[in-house]
Design a protein around this motif. Structure first.
Motif, short mmCIF file in Angstrom:
data_model
loop_
_atom_site.label_atom_id
_atom_site.label_comp_id
_atom_site.label_asym_id
_atom_site.label_seq_id
_atom_site.Cartn_x
_atom_site.Cartn_y
_atom_site.Cartn_z
N GLY A 4 6.32 3.91 -1.28
CA GLY A 4 6.71 2.81 -0.40
C GLY A 4 5.80 1.61 -0.61
O GLY A 4 4.98 1.57 -1.53
N GLN A 37 1.99 6.24 -1.24
CA GLN A 37 1.31 5.88 0.01
C GLN A 37 0.95 7.14 0.78
O GLN A 37 1.80 8.03 0.94
CB GLN A 37 2.22 5.02 0.91
N ASN A 64 12.36 0.40 1.46
CA ASN A 64 11.42 1.50 1.26
C ASN A 64 12.16 2.84 1.08
O ASN A 64 11.59 3.90 1.28
CB ASN A 64 10.42 1.58 2.42
N ILE A 75 7.12 -2.41 9.78
CA ILE A 75 8.15 -1.60 10.44
C ILE A 75 7.57 -0.93 11.69
O ILE A 75 8.13 -1.01 12.79
CB ILE A 75 8.68 -0.50 9.47
N LEU A 104 1.04 8.24 3.87
CA LEU A 104 1.67 7.77 5.11
C LEU A 104 0.91 8.28 6.34
O LEU A 104 0.78 7.58 7.34
CB LEU A 104 3.14 8.23 5.14
N TRP A 130 12.84 9.91 5.22
CA TRP A 130 12.80 9.90 3.74
C TRP A 130 13.24 11.28 3.28
O TRP A 130 12.59 12.29 3.61
CB TRP A 130 11.37 9.69 3.24
N VAL A 171 13.27 -0.94 5.97
CA VAL A 171 13.45 0.51 5.81
C VAL A 171 14.26 0.79 4.54
O VAL A 171 13.91 1.65 3.73
CB VAL A 171 14.14 1.11 7.06
N LEU A 225 5.63 -1.12 5.39
CA LEU A 225 5.59 0.05 6.28
C LEU A 225 4.87 -0.30 7.58
O LEU A 225 5.31 0.05 8.68
CB LEU A 225 4.89 1.23 5.59
N GLN A 226 3.78 -1.05 7.45
CA GLN A 226 3.04 -1.47 8.64
C GLN A 226 3.91 -2.36 9.52
O GLN A 226 3.94 -2.21 10.74
CB GLN A 226 1.78 -2.23 8.23
#
Ligand code: ADP
Length: 252
Positions: A141, A107, A229, A149, A109, A249, A226, A146-147
């Motif tokens: 991820g 991804q 991921n 979160i 990010l 991370w 989280v 992720l979005q």
């Protein structure tokens, strides 16, 4: 899979007995957690249902003679059923995330955070959302999670911060780690409750949170997502006040 070996000394029999005991205790704890969760969820659902039924009964009893009560009761029913819908959606998220086996892929990010931040800037107005996003940061991820979160953390920052105070969404990296941060200048979270807010249904100081819509499930969902991921999340105090949520991370 644990392998089963036949114990052949008193010592091994004691060890086996102890291991079995620990297993039983762990299972018991899990059952207790589940029971507590079901009881909390039922309690949370009961409140809006009681309000809906109460208002329906009011409309039935007094609606004809006093039509002026109808619009207000209907808007209560509307609000409460919406609250129930959110709660059920959150419960479904939690149970799905519990079982989820997700595919992680590369991804960008930086791009994801910037896109989301720019999309949210006008939605949070008049509150300002500052973006401090370094470019070209990649992780493994799941984009949708992720979005979810980031949106949950932005939503909390917005809810728990006076709207004349800005929120900052940041992304940086060092040699050791990548850090995604959401910082606000609200009341903050007391140190002794920083771990508890990730528990299901936990809200800091009921009286303080009561005026603000919420069920105490948002951060429990964030914590699960989280972990899925392959990151960790922590809260520290922001400067000069407020909360700073950091998702980390590690780089290997
Ligand atoms: P809720 O639906 O209550 O917002 P969450 O699980 O998202 O549930 O958050 C749990 C509790 O943590 C909230 O009720 C609130 O008391 C506290 N909290 C979460 N985010 C913040 C924040 N940015 N600032 C202050 N308190 C917060």
């Amino acid at each position: 899979q644990p392998t089963l070996t036949v114990p052949n000394s008193p010592r091994e029999i004691t060890d086996l007995g102890q291991a079995f005991n620990e297993l039983l205790v762990a299972q018991n704890q899990r059952l207790q957690h589940e029971r507590q969760f079901i009881s909390d969820a039922s309690h949370e659902l009961r409140t809006p249902i009681a309000a809906i039924r109460g208002n329906l009964s009011l409309i039935r009893r007094r609606g004809d003679a006093h039509p002026e009560v109808v619009p207000e009761s209907l808007s209560f029913i509307d609000e409460e059923s919406l609250r129930m819908q959110h709660l059920i959606e959150n419960l479904l998220h939690l149970s799905r995330a519990d079982r989820a086996k997700i595919e992680l892929s590369d991804q960008d990010l930086s791009y994801l955070v910037l896109q989301l931040g720019e999309h949210y800037q006008p939605l949070l107005a008049p509150q300002t959302l500052k973006l401090a996003v370094d470019s070209n940061i990649h992780i493994k991820g799941n984009a949708e999670m992720l979005q979810q979160i980031i949106v949950a953390l932005l939503d909390n920052a917005h809810k728990y911060t006076p709207h004349d105070q800005p929120i900052t969404l940041g992304l940086t990296q060092t040699d050791q780690q990548i850090q995604l941060t959401v910082a606000d200048l609200g009341e903050g979270i007391p140190d002794d409750q920083k771990a508890a807010v990730f528990q299901r249904f936990y809200r800091v100081d009921q009286s303080r949170s009561q005026a603000i819509e919420g069920s105490g499930l948002g951060l429990a969902i964030v914590q699960q997502l989280v972990t899925l991921n392959q990151a960790t999340i922590k809260i520290v105090n922001n400067h000069p006040h407020g909360s700073l949520f950091t998702i980390i991370w590690p780089k290997n």
